[in-house]
Design a protein around this motif. Structure first.
Motif, PDB file in Angstrom:
ATOM      1  N   MET A  88       0.757  -1.055   0.063  1.00  0.00           N
ATOM      2  CA  MET A  88      -0.001   0.157  -0.039  1.00  0.00           C
ATOM      3  C   MET A  88       0.976   1.365  -0.015  1.00  0.00           C
ATOM      4  O   MET A  88       0.592   2.054  -0.712  1.00  0.00           O
ATOM      5  N   VAL A  89       2.063   1.127   0.800  1.00  0.00           N
ATOM      6  CA  VAL A  89       2.914   2.379   0.890  1.00  0.00           C
ATOM      7  C   VAL A  89       3.451   2.438  -0.532  1.00  0.00           C
ATOM      8  O   VAL A  89       3.596   3.652  -1.174  1.00  0.00           O
ATOM      9  N   ALA A  90       3.867   1.602  -1.215  1.00  0.00           N
ATOM     10  CA  ALA A  90       4.559   1.532  -2.483  1.00  0.00           C
ATOM     11  C   ALA A  90       3.572   2.136  -3.489  1.00  0.00           C
ATOM     12  O   ALA A  90       4.049   2.751  -4.368  1.00  0.00           O
ATOM     13  N   GLU A  91       2.405   1.668  -3.540  1.00  0.00           N
ATOM     14  CA  GLU A  91       1.515   2.069  -4.376  1.00  0.00           C
ATOM     15  C   GLU A  91       1.181   3.603  -4.218  1.00  0.00           C
ATOM     16  O   GLU A  91       1.140   4.342  -5.551  1.00  0.00           O
ATOM     17  N   ALA A  92       0.997   3.911  -2.971  1.00  0.00           N
ATOM     18  CA  ALA A  92       0.706   5.377  -2.694  1.00  0.00           C
ATOM     19  C   ALA A  92       1.886   6.442  -3.324  1.00  0.00           C
ATOM     20  O   ALA A  92       1.861   7.428  -3.947  1.00  0.00           O
ATOM     21  N   ILE A  93       3.182   5.905  -3.002  1.00  0.00           N
ATOM     22  CA  ILE A  93       4.489   6.626  -3.553  1.00  0.00           C
ATOM     23  C   ILE A  93       4.499   6.620  -5.011  1.00  0.00           C
ATOM     24  O   ILE A  93       4.706   7.727  -5.706  1.00  0.00           O
ATOM     25  N   CYS A  94       4.077   5.557  -5.813  1.00  0.00           N
ATOM     26  CA  CYS A  94       4.202   5.558  -7.112  1.00  0.00           C
ATOM     27  C   CYS A  94       3.037   6.538  -7.900  1.00  0.00           C
ATOM     28  O   CYS A  94       3.481   7.292  -8.586  1.00  0.00           O
ATOM     29  N   LEU A  95       1.960   6.442  -7.432  1.00  0.00           N
ATOM     30  CA  LEU A  95       0.924   7.282  -7.778  1.00  0.00           C
ATOM     31  C   LEU A  95       1.446   8.829  -7.478  1.00  0.00           C
ATOM     32  O   LEU A  95       0.994   9.651  -8.349  1.00  0.00           O
ATOM     33  N   ALA A  96       1.867   9.154  -6.380  1.00  0.00           N
ATOM     34  CA  ALA A  96       2.224  10.398  -6.086  1.00  0.00           C
ATOM     35  C   ALA A  96       3.490  10.870  -6.977  1.00  0.00           C
ATOM     36  O   ALA A  96       3.416  11.979  -7.403  1.00  0.00           O
ATOM     37  N   LEU A  97       4.506  10.079  -7.114  1.00  0.00           N
ATOM     38  CA  LEU A  97       5.552  10.584  -8.105  1.00  0.00           C
ATOM     39  C   LEU A  97       5.272  10.499  -9.396  1.00  0.00           C
ATOM     40  O   LEU A  97       5.949  11.364 -10.282  1.00  0.00           O
ATOM     41  N   GLU A  98       4.604   9.499  -9.892  1.00  0.00           N
ATOM     42  CA  GLU A  98       4.318   9.559 -11.143  1.00  0.00           C
ATOM     43  C   GLU A  98       3.327  10.289 -11.919  1.00  0.00           C
ATOM     44  O   GLU A  98       2.957  10.634 -13.004  1.00  0.00           O
TER      45      GLU A  98
ATOM     46  N   LEU B 237       3.161  13.188   0.940  1.00  0.00           N
ATOM     47  CA  LEU B 237       3.450  12.811  -0.486  1.00  0.00           C
ATOM     48  C   LEU B 237       4.043  14.046  -1.369  1.00  0.00           C
ATOM     49  O   LEU B 237       5.201  13.822  -1.944  1.00  0.00           O
ATOM     50  N   SER B 238       3.478  15.147  -1.105  1.00  0.00           N
ATOM     51  CA  SER B 238       4.204  16.389  -1.687  1.00  0.00           C
ATOM     52  C   SER B 238       5.599  16.479  -1.355  1.00  0.00           C
ATOM     53  O   SER B 238       6.526  17.043  -1.940  1.00  0.00           O
ATOM     54  N   GLU B 239       5.898  16.296   0.063  1.00  0.00           N
ATOM     55  CA  GLU B 239       7.247  16.575   0.424  1.00  0.00           C
ATOM     56  C   GLU B 239       8.336  15.628   0.136  1.00  0.00           C
ATOM     57  O   GLU B 239       9.254  15.762  -0.241  1.00  0.00           O
ATOM     58  N   LEU B 240       7.543  14.340  -0.126  1.00  0.00           N
ATOM     59  CA  LEU B 240       8.429  13.373  -0.794  1.00  0.00           C
ATOM     60  C   LEU B 240       8.768  13.634  -2.114  1.00  0.00           C
ATOM     61  O   LEU B 240       9.985  13.445  -2.521  1.00  0.00           O
TER      62      LEU B 240
END
Length: 218
Positions: free
Chosen positions: A21-31, A117-120
């Motif tokens: 779930m963390v990985a999916e959220a990061i992928c969605l945010a960055l892409e 996620l914006s900070e990431l």
């Protein structure tokens, strides 16, 4: 300073995170950004080695705690596999000691999972641009430790506190430590508490972990 020339392609990122779930959220945010591209995902260090060789990413975004090891300890290996890659560590919690380990290993920074996620995304962009990124509350300690202006954990332990730490390292309870030191139980508790405070630990187990990492215990 002159600005860096614009990239002709997106920043290629290898994400190493074992929680789906963390990985999916990061992928969605960055892409969401056309300037960033997740080229590979891994859920372990073993998998990360394979993906790093396969994709030769520009940036490795790696969780600190993985099923088969510590992400911070793997920074040097990732950089050996892909010399031009920058490594940004993602951690559930951070401390000056962990941040210094990241810097000393050649990592480009540490960002906490509690960050938005914006900070990431901002941290990833800055690291890809050549910056080193640490949380503001850790940055001063990192700089102090790296320049020798701040003492390493354990530098201020008294001889009695070092003895107490050695006994903690043996797995003794506070009562056992008091007996071995020949002091009252309350005095033994005070010694243990001061050791925890000086190491920046919240528990006896964490104190032992920090002490081993810093070379204070064998």
């Amino acid at each position: 300073m002159p600005s860096s020339p614009p990239r002709s392609r997106p920043v290629r990122i290898l994400l190493v995170e074992d929680h789906d779930m963390v990985a999916e959220a990061i992928c969605l945010a960055l892409e969401r950004s056309p300037a960033l591209e997740i080229v590979g995902r891994a859920a372990s260090l073993a998998s990360a080695r394979v993906e790093a060789r396969r994709y030769e990413p520009d940036l490795v975004l790696m969780d600190r705690r993985l099923p088969d090891g510590d992400g911070v300890s793997a920074i040097a290996e990732m950089k050996a596999l892909v010399p031009d890659a920058r490594v940004l560590i993602l951690a559930g919690e951070g401390s000056a000691s962990v941040a210094v380990r990241v810097a000393e290993a050649g990592g480009a920074g540490l960002i906490l999972k509690a960050s938005g996620l914006s900070e990431l995304e901002d941290a990833v962009r800055r690291v890809a641009a050549g910056e080193v990124v640490f949380s503001q509350d850790l940055l001063g300690d990192v700089l102090g430790r790296l320049t020798g202006r701040a003492p390493r954990p354990g530098a201020k332990l008294t001889p009695r506190e070092r003895e107490t730490l050695d006994l903690l390292g043996e797995g003794l309870t506070t009562a056992d430590i008091s007996g071995r030191l020949g002091v009252a139980l309350n005095t033994g508790r005070n010694h243990v508490q001061r050791v925890l405070e000086k190491l920046g630990a919240r528990s006896q187990l964490e104190a032992v972990t920090i002490a081993r990492r810093e070379g204070l215990l064998q």
